[in-house]
Scaffold this motif. Structure first.
Motif, mmCIF file in Angstrom:
data_model
loop_
_atom_site.group_PDB
_atom_site.id
_atom_site.type_symbol
_atom_site.label_atom_id
_atom_site.label_comp_id
_atom_site.label_asym_id
_atom_site.label_seq_id
_atom_site.Cartn_x
_atom_site.Cartn_y
_atom_site.Cartn_z
ATOM 1 N N THR A 238 19.354 -42.380 7.093
ATOM 2 C CA THR A 238 20.327 -41.958 7.666
ATOM 3 C C THR A 238 20.527 -42.869 9.136
ATOM 4 N N LEU A 239 21.827 -42.879 9.493
ATOM 5 C CA LEU A 239 22.163 -43.845 10.743
ATOM 6 C C LEU A 239 23.264 -43.107 11.631
ATOM 7 N N GLU A 240 22.935 -42.640 12.838
ATOM 8 C CA GLU A 240 23.997 -42.181 13.696
ATOM 9 C C GLU A 240 24.918 -43.298 14.129
ATOM 10 N N ALA A 241 26.206 -43.225 13.595
ATOM 11 C CA ALA A 241 27.220 -44.267 14.024
ATOM 12 C C ALA A 241 28.266 -43.957 15.081
ATOM 13 N N GLY A 242 28.095 -42.762 15.540
ATOM 14 C CA GLY A 242 29.321 -42.329 16.359
ATOM 15 C C GLY A 242 29.094 -42.361 18.020
ATOM 16 N N GLY A 243 28.238 -43.429 18.302
ATOM 17 C CA GLY A 243 28.071 -43.511 19.860
ATOM 18 C C GLY A 243 29.141 -44.167 20.382
ATOM 19 N N TYR A 244 28.880 -44.286 21.811
ATOM 20 C CA TYR A 244 30.007 -44.788 22.755
ATOM 21 C C TYR A 244 29.544 -45.897 23.514
ATOM 22 N N ASN A 245 30.364 -47.011 23.682
ATOM 23 C CA ASN A 245 30.156 -48.088 24.057
ATOM 24 C C ASN A 245 30.696 -48.200 25.842
ATOM 25 N N PRO A 246 29.887 -47.904 26.682
ATOM 26 C CA PRO A 246 30.308 -47.966 28.034
ATOM 27 C C PRO A 246 30.844 -49.453 28.650
ATOM 28 N N LEU A 247 30.370 -50.441 28.106
ATOM 29 C CA LEU A 247 30.933 -51.826 28.378
ATOM 30 C C LEU A 247 32.286 -51.893 27.938
ATOM 31 N N LEU A 248 32.529 -51.561 26.541
ATOM 32 C CA LEU A 248 33.922 -51.440 26.076
ATOM 33 C C LEU A 248 34.882 -50.471 26.219
ATOM 34 N N GLY A 249 34.370 -49.384 26.788
ATOM 35 C CA GLY A 249 35.185 -48.081 26.943
ATOM 36 C C GLY A 249 35.614 -47.533 25.605
ATOM 37 N N LYS A 250 34.777 -47.530 24.651
ATOM 38 C CA LYS A 250 35.176 -47.249 23.334
ATOM 39 C C LYS A 250 33.921 -46.558 22.552
ATOM 40 N N ALA A 251 34.123 -45.596 21.704
ATOM 41 C CA ALA A 251 33.284 -45.282 20.913
ATOM 42 C C ALA A 251 33.593 -46.261 19.444
ATOM 43 N N TYR A 252 32.411 -46.301 19.015
ATOM 44 C CA TYR A 252 32.415 -46.986 17.774
ATOM 45 C C TYR A 252 33.442 -46.457 16.585
ATOM 46 N N THR A 253 33.685 -45.152 16.454
ATOM 47 C CA THR A 253 34.719 -44.520 15.619
ATOM 48 C C THR A 253 35.856 -44.894 16.256
ATOM 49 N N GLU A 254 36.320 -45.124 17.459
ATOM 50 C CA GLU A 254 37.647 -45.335 17.637
ATOM 51 C C GLU A 254 37.938 -46.673 17.678
ATOM 52 N N MET A 255 37.138 -47.535 17.738
ATOM 53 C CA MET A 255 37.104 -49.154 17.253
ATOM 54 C C MET A 255 37.448 -49.108 15.637
ATOM 55 N N ALA A 256 36.774 -48.457 14.987
ATOM 56 C CA ALA A 256 36.731 -48.518 13.597
ATOM 57 C C ALA A 256 38.232 -47.932 12.987
ATOM 58 N N ALA A 257 38.499 -46.850 13.811
ATOM 59 C CA ALA A 257 40.109 -46.472 13.523
ATOM 60 C C ALA A 257 41.091 -47.445 13.679
ATOM 61 N N ALA A 258 40.982 -48.180 14.957
ATOM 62 C CA ALA A 258 41.939 -49.109 14.998
ATOM 63 C C ALA A 258 41.666 -50.290 14.176
ATOM 64 N N SER A 259 40.529 -50.529 13.758
ATOM 65 C CA SER A 259 40.477 -51.668 12.907
ATOM 66 C C SER A 259 41.224 -51.254 11.406
ATOM 67 N N VAL A 260 40.798 -50.356 10.978
ATOM 68 C CA VAL A 260 41.280 -49.929 9.643
ATOM 69 C C VAL A 260 42.757 -49.904 9.431
ATOM 70 N N SER A 261 43.345 -49.307 10.771
ATOM 71 C CA SER A 261 44.823 -49.289 10.692
ATOM 72 C C SER A 261 45.340 -50.444 10.633
ATOM 73 N N MET A 262 44.809 -51.730 10.795
ATOM 74 C CA MET A 262 45.548 -53.098 10.429
ATOM 75 C C MET A 262 45.899 -53.376 9.202
ATOM 76 N N ASN A 263 45.444 -52.499 8.426
ATOM 77 C CA ASN A 263 45.720 -52.563 6.917
ATOM 78 C C ASN A 263 47.178 -52.106 6.577
ATOM 79 N N LYS A 264 48.159 -52.465 7.262
ATOM 80 C CA LYS A 264 49.339 -51.676 7.489
ATOM 81 C C LYS A 264 50.184 -51.755 6.052
ATOM 82 N N SER A 265 49.968 -52.989 5.227
ATOM 83 C CA SER A 265 50.483 -53.074 3.978
ATOM 84 C C SER A 265 50.075 -51.883 3.197
ATOM 85 N N GLN A 266 49.189 -51.277 3.249
ATOM 86 C CA GLN A 266 48.441 -50.417 2.550
ATOM 87 C C GLN A 266 48.772 -48.874 2.992
#
Length: 837
Positions: A238-266
């Motif tokens: 197992t791996l905990e992937a839901g952490g927060y990066n204070p340097l970027l001001g985002k959680a990794y799950t927040e970045m992930a949502a913005a990333s996958v949402s770029m697949n707008k044609s789908q």
């Protein structure tokens, strides 16, 4: 690697610079100047200098990747994280517009690059074509040419050199898309092959064998529950992937949502999720895991011999870094650079040196840019280029020289004082014979399952290398650093502001058939229009059409005289078909100065991916078929996007697009039929409000044709006058037998008598998302199924509604009609002819 060097990648999004820069390991490619970073990003990149680990995620399509993991690995663990998408997704559907096949593949390629700009991963592809949904991996691997695509996966592993490879799918799963399982099978085969010098030895002129530490499957509770199996995490890592990066001001799950949402044609926009997220992994091959994915992998400088001094100096730079004055770190970074020059390593040292150069540029506030105001240029012409340089720090920087492509360097010998913009302008000759900027995987005809790419160095790359790399050499404290800039077309748009696009290298003239498929429903001649476009200047010449024997074209040529770039003119020929049905190819060419050019131009433009120009051959498909029609005016209500209106016009119909205020009974009464665009029940919020008017229209003697919809995100669960239920059932074999369940029904007899021959020559599939339950008022017309599967009777349902008809059909007319399939036209003509009008 002996034959590789690091590349600094500068990426742009529409409207300005991207939010990241990364280093790619690319063969013989010079560093590209990075985009700007703020102090927090600089600090993150400094910390990354002391992390030497790589992980490759591998799946089948765009949006298959786990963007949470890529976000975590690239920004939290600070590994080099890459995604290998075996295909470019060109066989899917498009929620943005009518682009399909190769054009959709370009869109989805760019969407993945936009996703990587968000999560800071890297992107790779193979030569595999997404030929559409496949129900088993054996079929997939047969179409893909298994050995070729396996060699591509091995190539990416050898070139990227991941320590750990992670698959999205299980190699044993038989209940998912065949592409999914095939991607995992290829991963299991490539894992040992990448380290075996006897496998694909031709690659070893450019790369070395590389053996990753382990191969794992990224599984999930959903995988098991979706198959009605119990989920037992025992034995999984197992791996905990839901952490927060204070340097970027985002959680990794927040970045992930913005990333996958770029697949707008789908249409896979995702909400930002916050909080804990556990990821699960099962070992497939390689060393056992006792503590985590990188168990037994040294991700420090200890993996490089004699590198203690490098690690120590990097640590000191990190400790001494002051966000308020990044330039104070430049001397320390130059010291790190000197230490790296003392090491003999052909993998990590070139990459880390490139990363150091990136950070030096960021700490200096250095801006270097190569741009042009010319969007399109032809070989043997000149490209006006403007170079800009500005130093926004108190550190002394000298501009030593510049050059474009392979030209000799031009000496500058000027200092770059604080905050003073220095520019240089020159004209760069474009050699005759320079290759046009067609995407490299589309330059040669493909097979059903594999793109043709002759240059090994291009395989795996997401897009073409820069067309016009401009080198600028600077000197800082006695250290010369050369940066390469990807020269861009720079302009200002009223809404987006300043934007940068790739420069297009193109022929001087294009010839576009206004209708890429020309259907002749009888032996009468048809007017054929060709749009001639000047690409980069005035054009004077003659347009000719080339048709096969039996097809008559007149006149033999038409002169054109275009006065400037972007000028266009439509010319009209008459084309007469042969008496008998058949298919052929019509070619257009423009002769200018004794040279003939036969390319068309296809423009793809969306805000999230920018503008992209394709240059396929100037050809149109000729179809001579006996097609009878009834009525003359069709109303069309758009859905997610298709080319059905243009197809209906080819067989003589007038088509009018209808909007919100045009669905009243008086207006609808004029139409022979109303056709609803694909996925209208997924994409039109008002469809439930419009449906009663459409039912009333049918009751009055009209016919309504509803094309396929998916089961997700439905705006209404009522699709017509009587209940029916959608399913995920589909027939993927385009050659599957089709049986007529209601042979006497008017839809199979009027005005065209439908026979088995009308199902010949179909492309990619029979249909998708067929209803599996329906009210008895719906009459099932056709039945088909893939090999060894149950018959599917819901692909074409017709219901009588008082004086008219309502049709629901999951057959893929949106593919067949633009592909010029004669039988599809005959059947569709029957559907819109059902009414009493």
């Amino acid at each position: 690697m002996k034959h590789l060097r690091a590349r600094l990648v500068q990426c742009f999004i529409v409207g300005g610079a991207s939010l990241f820069w990364a280093v790619e390991v690319m063969a013989a490619t010079p560093p590209l100047f990075p985009a700007a970073m703020d102090a927090s990003e600089i600090q993150l990149r400094l910390e990354k200098l002391n992390v030497l680990g790589r992980v490759l995620y591998l799946a089948a399509h765009p949006d298959d990747e786990n963007t949470t993991l890529i976000s975590l690995w690239a920004n939290g663990s600070l590994y080099d994280a890459g995604y290998l998408s075996v295909t470019r997704g060109d066989g899917g559907q498009n929620l943005l517009g009518p682009e399909l096949r190769e054009k959709l593949g370009v869109i989805r390629t760019q969407e993945l690059l936009a996703a990587r700009r968000v999560d800071h991963g890297r992107q790779f592809f193979t030569r595999a074509v997404d030929f559409g949904f496949s129900k088993n991996p054996e079929e997939t691997l047969r179409f893909w040419d298994r050995d070729k695509i396996l060699s591509d996966v091995v190539w990416v592993m050898r070139r990227f050199r991941p320590d750990v490879v992670v698959t999205r799918f299980s190699p044993e799963d038989r209940l998912t898309h065949g592409h999914h399982t095939a991607s995992a099978i290829l991963a299991t085969e490539a894992f040992p092959a990448a380290g075996d010098s006897k496998k694909f030895p031709d690659q070893l002129a450019l790369v070395k064998p590389w053996q990753p530490k382990r191969l794992v499957w990224n599984t999930s509770p959903f995988f098991f529950t979706n198959r009605k199996l119990p989920f037992d995490p025992a034995g999984l890592t197992t791996l905990e992937a839901g952490g927060y990066n204070p340097l970027l001001g985002k959680a990794y799950t927040e970045m992930a949502a913005a990333s996958v949402s770029m697949n707008k044609s789908q249409g896979v926009g995702s909400p930002a999720r916050r909080g804990a997220r556990t990821e699960y992994f099962k070992l497939l091959a390689g060393d056992a895991m006792h503590g985590g994915l990188f168990d037994g992998v040294d991700t420090s400088w200890r993996r490089v011999a004699n590198s203690n001094a490098v690690a120590t100096k990097i640590a000191k730079v990190i400790t001494d870094f002051r966000p308020i004055d990044p330039s104070a770190s430049v001397p320390g970074l130059l010291g790190v650079r000197d230490e790296l020059d003392q090491l003999k390593d052909d993998d990590w040292v070139p990459q880390k040196k490139a990363e150091v150069d990136q950070i030096i540029a960021a700490c200096l506030g250095l801006h270097l840019e190569a741009s042009t105001e010319t969007p399109v240029v032809s070989p043997a012409q000149e490209l006006p280029v403007k170079l800009e340089a500005i130093n926004r720090s108190n550190v002394a920087v000298d501009w030593i020289s510049y050059r474009l492509a392979s030209a000799q360097p031009t000496s500058v010998g000027e200092s770059l004082p604080l905050d003073k913009l220095i520019t240089k302008e020159f004209k760069a000759p474009i050699p005759a014979g320079t290759q046009y900027s067609q995407p490299y995987w589309l330059r040669h005809p493909a097979t059903v399952g594999t793109f043709t790419v002759e240059n090994q160095d291009l395989i795996g790359r997401p897009t073409n290398p820069p067309h016009f790399p401009a080198e600028i050499t600077i000197k800082v404290s006695g250290h010369e650093i050369t940066y390469t800039l990807d020269t861009k077309y720079r302009t200002v748009e009223p809404i987006a502001g300043e934007v940068r696009y790739d420069i297009v290298i193109a022929p001087p003239v294009f010839a576009n058939f206004v209708d890429p498929v020309l259907v002749f429903p009888n032996a009468n001649a048809k007017k054929v229009r060709v749009r001639v476009l000047a690409s980069d200047g005035a054009v004077k010449g003659d347009v000719r059409l080339s048709a096969p024997e039996g097809w008559a074209v007149s006149p033999s040529s038409i002169p054109v005289d275009l006065k400037n770039a972007n000028a266009e003119k439509d010319v009209e020929f008459s084309v007469r078909p042969p008496a008998n049905p058949g298919q052929a190819t019509l070619k257009a060419g423009v002769t200018v100065g004794g040279q003939s050019f036969s390319f068309s131009r296809e423009r793809i433009a969306y805000p999230h991916i920018g503008v992209h120009i394709l240059m396929p051959p100037a050809e149109a498909k000729l179809v001579r078929a006996d097609i009878q029609t009834k009525g003359d005016l069709i109303g069309y209500i758009p859905g997610a996007g298709d080319d059905i209106p243009a197809a209906l016009q080819q067989i003589g119909y007038t088509v009018k697009q209808l909007g919100e205020g045009e669905l009243g009974p008086e207006n609808l009464r004029q139409f022979t039929a109303i056709v609803l665009g694909v996925r209208i029940f997924n994409s039109q919020d008002r469809i439930a409000t419009w449906l009663p008017a459409l039912i009333e229209y049918a009751k009055g003697g009209g016919v309504v044709v509803v094309q396929y919809n998916t089961t997700a995100d439905l705006k209404s669960t009522e699709f017509g006058p009587y209940p029916l239920q959608l399913s995920r059932d589909r027939v993927t074999d385009e050659t599957a037998e089709v049986k007529m369940l209601a042979p006497d029904h008017p839809v199979l007899n009027t005005p065209n008598k439908i026979t088995a021959r009308d199902f010949d020559g179909w492309v990619q599939e029979r249909g998708l998302y067929f209803p599996d339950k329906w009210d008895s008022a719906w009459v099932p017309i056709l039945s088909s199924h893939d090999p060894n599967e149950k018959p599917l009777d819901g692909g074409l349902l017709v219901a009588k509604v008082d004086k008219g008809y309502f049709v629901y059909t999951g057959y893929s007319w949106f593919r067949q009609l633009p592909a010029g399939v004669p039988g599809a036209y005959r059947i569709f003509a029957n559907m819109v002819s059902l009414g009493g009008k």
